[in-house]
Write a protein that holds these residues in place. Structure first.
Motif, PDB file in Angstrom:
ATOM      1  N   GLY A 135      40.883  19.309  31.678  1.00 54.71           N
ATOM      2  CA  GLY A 135      39.789  19.888  32.461  1.00 54.71           C
ATOM      3  C   GLY A 135      40.285  21.002  33.356  1.00 54.71           C
ATOM      4  O   GLY A 135      39.666  22.062  33.453  1.00 54.71           O
ATOM      5  N   GLU A 136      41.418  20.776  34.005  1.00 52.88           N
ATOM      6  CA  GLU A 136      42.002  21.804  34.870  1.00 52.88           C
ATOM      7  C   GLU A 136      42.281  23.080  34.077  1.00 52.88           C
ATOM      8  O   GLU A 136      41.959  24.190  34.523  1.00 52.88           O
ATOM      9  CB  GLU A 136      43.288  21.279  35.501  1.00 52.88           C
ATOM     10  CG  GLU A 136      43.946  22.263  36.432  1.00 52.88           C
ATOM     11  CD  GLU A 136      45.255  21.746  37.025  1.00 52.88           C
ATOM     12  OE1 GLU A 136      45.905  22.535  37.733  1.00 52.88           O
ATOM     13  OE2 GLU A 136      45.633  20.585  36.777  1.00 52.88           O
ATOM     14  N   ARG A 137      42.851  22.929  32.882  1.00 50.59           N
ATOM     15  CA  ARG A 137      43.145  24.087  32.025  1.00 50.59           C
ATOM     16  C   ARG A 137      41.854  24.825  31.656  1.00 50.59           C
ATOM     17  O   ARG A 137      41.776  26.051  31.732  1.00 50.59           O
ATOM     18  CB  ARG A 137      43.881  23.635  30.759  1.00 50.59           C
ATOM     19  CG  ARG A 137      44.292  24.812  29.857  1.00 50.59           C
ATOM     20  CD  ARG A 137      44.654  24.368  28.451  1.00 50.59           C
ATOM     21  NE  ARG A 137      43.544  23.778  27.714  1.00 50.59           N
ATOM     22  CZ  ARG A 137      42.519  24.468  27.182  1.00 50.59           C
ATOM     23  NH1 ARG A 137      42.435  25.775  27.333  1.00 50.59           N
ATOM     24  NH2 ARG A 137      41.569  23.848  26.510  1.00 50.59           N
ATOM     25  N   ILE A 138      40.843  24.071  31.285  1.00 47.16           N
ATOM     26  CA  ILE A 138      39.547  24.657  30.905  1.00 47.16           C
ATOM     27  C   ILE A 138      38.932  25.411  32.083  1.00 47.16           C
ATOM     28  O   ILE A 138      38.456  26.544  31.937  1.00 47.16           O
ATOM     29  CB  ILE A 138      38.590  23.562  30.384  1.00 47.16           C
ATOM     30  CG1 ILE A 138      39.020  23.141  28.967  1.00 47.16           C
ATOM     31  CG2 ILE A 138      37.136  24.026  30.404  1.00 47.16           C
ATOM     32  CD1 ILE A 138      38.306  21.914  28.435  1.00 47.16           C
ATOM     33  N   PHE A 139      38.968  24.810  33.265  1.00 45.95           N
ATOM     34  CA  PHE A 139      38.342  25.450  34.423  1.00 45.95           C
ATOM     35  C   PHE A 139      39.114  26.673  34.882  1.00 45.95           C
ATOM     36  O   PHE A 139      38.512  27.632  35.367  1.00 45.95           O
ATOM     37  CB  PHE A 139      38.159  24.441  35.559  1.00 45.95           C
ATOM     38  CG  PHE A 139      37.366  23.228  35.133  1.00 45.95           C
ATOM     39  CD1 PHE A 139      36.260  23.341  34.296  1.00 45.95           C
ATOM     40  CD2 PHE A 139      37.745  21.970  35.542  1.00 45.95           C
ATOM     41  CE1 PHE A 139      35.546  22.233  33.876  1.00 45.95           C
ATOM     42  CE2 PHE A 139      37.026  20.847  35.130  1.00 45.95           C
ATOM     43  CZ  PHE A 139      35.936  20.973  34.300  1.00 45.95           C
ATOM     44  N   GLU A 140      40.416  26.668  34.697  1.00 44.81           N
ATOM     45  CA  GLU A 140      41.221  27.867  34.997  1.00 44.81           C
ATOM     46  C   GLU A 140      40.816  29.012  34.060  1.00 44.81           C
ATOM     47  O   GLU A 140      40.699  30.165  34.484  1.00 44.81           O
ATOM     48  CB  GLU A 140      42.718  27.570  34.849  1.00 44.81           C
ATOM     49  CG  GLU A 140      43.288  26.674  35.921  1.00 44.81           C
ATOM     50  CD  GLU A 140      43.549  27.371  37.242  1.00 44.81           C
ATOM     51  OE1 GLU A 140      43.327  28.592  37.358  1.00 44.81           O
ATOM     52  OE2 GLU A 140      43.969  26.665  38.186  1.00 44.81           O
ATOM     53  N   GLN A 141      40.601  28.679  32.790  1.00 47.93           N
ATOM     54  CA  GLN A 141      40.178  29.685  31.798  1.00 47.93           C
ATOM     55  C   GLN A 141      38.808  30.254  32.171  1.00 47.93           C
ATOM     56  O   GLN A 141      38.615  31.476  32.168  1.00 47.93           O
ATOM     57  CB  GLN A 141      40.125  29.033  30.412  1.00 47.93           C
ATOM     58  CG  GLN A 141      39.551  29.910  29.322  1.00 47.93           C
ATOM     59  CD  GLN A 141      39.379  29.144  28.010  1.00 47.93           C
ATOM     60  OE1 GLN A 141      40.114  28.206  27.717  1.00 47.93           O
ATOM     61  NE2 GLN A 141      38.405  29.547  27.233  1.00 47.93           N
ATOM     62  N   ILE A 142      37.875  29.377  32.501  1.00 47.55           N
ATOM     63  CA  ILE A 142      36.534  29.821  32.883  1.00 47.55           C
ATOM     64  C   ILE A 142      36.588  30.630  34.181  1.00 47.55           C
ATOM     65  O   ILE A 142      35.935  31.680  34.294  1.00 47.55           O
ATOM     66  CB  ILE A 142      35.575  28.618  33.016  1.00 47.55           C
ATOM     67  CG1 ILE A 142      35.369  27.955  31.646  1.00 47.55           C
ATOM     68  CG2 ILE A 142      34.247  29.048  33.625  1.00 47.55           C
ATOM     69  CD1 ILE A 142      34.606  26.642  31.699  1.00 47.55           C
ATOM     70  N   LEU A 143      37.372  30.163  35.141  1.00 49.82           N
ATOM     71  CA  LEU A 143      37.509  30.864  36.417  1.00 49.82           C
ATOM     72  C   LEU A 143      37.970  32.303  36.206  1.00 49.82           C
ATOM     73  O   LEU A 143      37.435  33.233  36.828  1.00 49.82           O
ATOM     74  CB  LEU A 143      38.475  30.109  37.335  1.00 49.82           C
ATOM     75  CG  LEU A 143      38.738  30.722  38.712  1.00 49.82           C
ATOM     76  CD1 LEU A 143      37.461  30.795  39.536  1.00 49.82           C
ATOM     77  CD2 LEU A 143      39.811  29.911  39.441  1.00 49.82           C
ATOM     78  N   ALA A 144      38.921  32.500  35.319  1.00 47.47           N
ATOM     79  CA  ALA A 144      39.409  33.860  35.039  1.00 47.47           C
ATOM     80  C   ALA A 144      38.275  34.736  34.487  1.00 47.47           C
ATOM     81  O   ALA A 144      38.160  35.913  34.852  1.00 47.47           O
ATOM     82  CB  ALA A 144      40.581  33.809  34.065  1.00 47.47           C
ATOM     83  N   GLN A 145      37.431  34.176  33.620  1.00 46.11           N
ATOM     84  CA  GLN A 145      36.311  34.943  33.068  1.00 46.11           C
ATOM     85  C   GLN A 145      35.292  35.291  34.145  1.00 46.11           C
ATOM     86  O   GLN A 145      34.763  36.408  34.171  1.00 46.11           O
ATOM     87  CB  GLN A 145      35.635  34.150  31.945  1.00 46.11           C
ATOM     88  CG  GLN A 145      36.502  33.994  30.719  1.00 46.11           C
ATOM     89  CD  GLN A 145      35.899  33.043  29.700  1.00 46.11           C
ATOM     90  OE1 GLN A 145      35.099  32.165  30.021  1.00 46.11           O
ATOM     91  NE2 GLN A 145      36.291  33.219  28.440  1.00 46.11           N
ATOM     92  N   GLU A 146      35.017  34.343  35.028  1.00 45.50           N
ATOM     93  CA  GLU A 146      34.047  34.589  36.099  1.00 45.50           C
ATOM     94  C   GLU A 146      34.577  35.643  37.067  1.00 45.50           C
ATOM     95  O   GLU A 146      33.830  36.515  37.516  1.00 45.50           O
ATOM     96  CB  GLU A 146      33.712  33.297  36.850  1.00 45.50           C
ATOM     97  CG  GLU A 146      33.166  32.172  35.988  1.00 45.50           C
ATOM     98  CD  GLU A 146      31.877  32.469  35.242  1.00 45.50           C
ATOM     99  OE1 GLU A 146      31.348  33.603  35.295  1.00 45.50           O
ATOM    100  OE2 GLU A 146      31.379  31.551  34.587  1.00 45.50           O
ATOM    101  N   LYS A 147      35.870  35.567  37.383  1.00 46.78           N
ATOM    102  CA  LYS A 147      36.473  36.585  38.251  1.00 46.78           C
ATOM    103  C   LYS A 147      36.421  37.963  37.599  1.00 46.78           C
ATOM    104  O   LYS A 147      36.146  38.963  38.278  1.00 46.78           O
ATOM    105  CB  LYS A 147      37.919  36.214  38.591  1.00 46.78           C
ATOM    106  CG  LYS A 147      38.040  35.102  39.600  1.00 46.78           C
ATOM    107  CD  LYS A 147      39.503  34.803  39.906  1.00 46.78           C
ATOM    108  CE  LYS A 147      39.649  33.759  40.990  1.00 46.78           C
ATOM    109  NZ  LYS A 147      41.082  33.488  41.295  1.00 46.78           N
TER     110      LYS A 147
END
Length: 169
Positions: free
Chosen positions: A127-139
């Protein structure tokens, strides 16, 4: 008293509903944009990212043997539809949409930052890995919107001053 996993699941469901709302808002805006091709192209790219983000968040929910909240997803869609329809009537829709989009992206950034901390707390490495990936896209989307807002504003202002030219979308 809610335990860590209960809070985590609630926030996962919130994130899923948030991505459903984002998809509705982005599709509404992209469907109306006619005179701002760079903005429309970037929104279309983010729609694809958003759909994938929904799938990824749902995969985390499913690992915890739960389902996304239909109520929250529906409430998010209704809110997005209201927001999208409200913008249809604004004479400066493209500018207000850009500002709203930037604001929403920062809401998503904050949400995924909290989810990363929650994933760490419950030991959900995937989950942490997935949210880091999504966070980068949102940023990246927030940065793009902010970087291009001045140019979009100048385009809007130029179009609004030209006779017989629609500027709002």
């Amino acid at each position: 008293m809610a335990d860590l996993h209960d809070n985590y699941l609630d926030w996962l469901r919130d994130a899923h509903a948030m991505e459903e709302q984002a998809e509705s808002m982005l599709k509404g805006m992209a469907g109306r944009l006619e005179h701002y091709p760079a903005l429309k192209a970037r929104i279309k790219l983010h729609i694809d990212e958003t759909i994938e983000q929904q799938r990824l968040v749902e995969s985390v929910i499913k690992r915890y043997d739960s389902s996304s909240s239909t109520f929250k997803d529906m409430a998010g869609k209704v809110a997005a539809m209201g927001q999208a329809m409200g913008g249809m009537f604004a004479s400066d829709e493209v500018i207000k949409g850009g500002i709203s989009g930037y604001t929403f992206e920062n809401f998503e950034i904050a949400s995924y930052t909290a989810l990363i901390a929650a994933a760490q707390a419950v030991g959900d490495v995937e989950g942490e890995r997935i949210f880091e990936q999504i966070l980068a896209q949102e940023k990246a989307m927030a940065a793009w919107l902010l970087e291009h807002l001045p140019e979009t504003t100048r385009q809007f202002l130029a179009r609004s001053q030209a006779p017989h030219t629609e500027a709002k979308k």
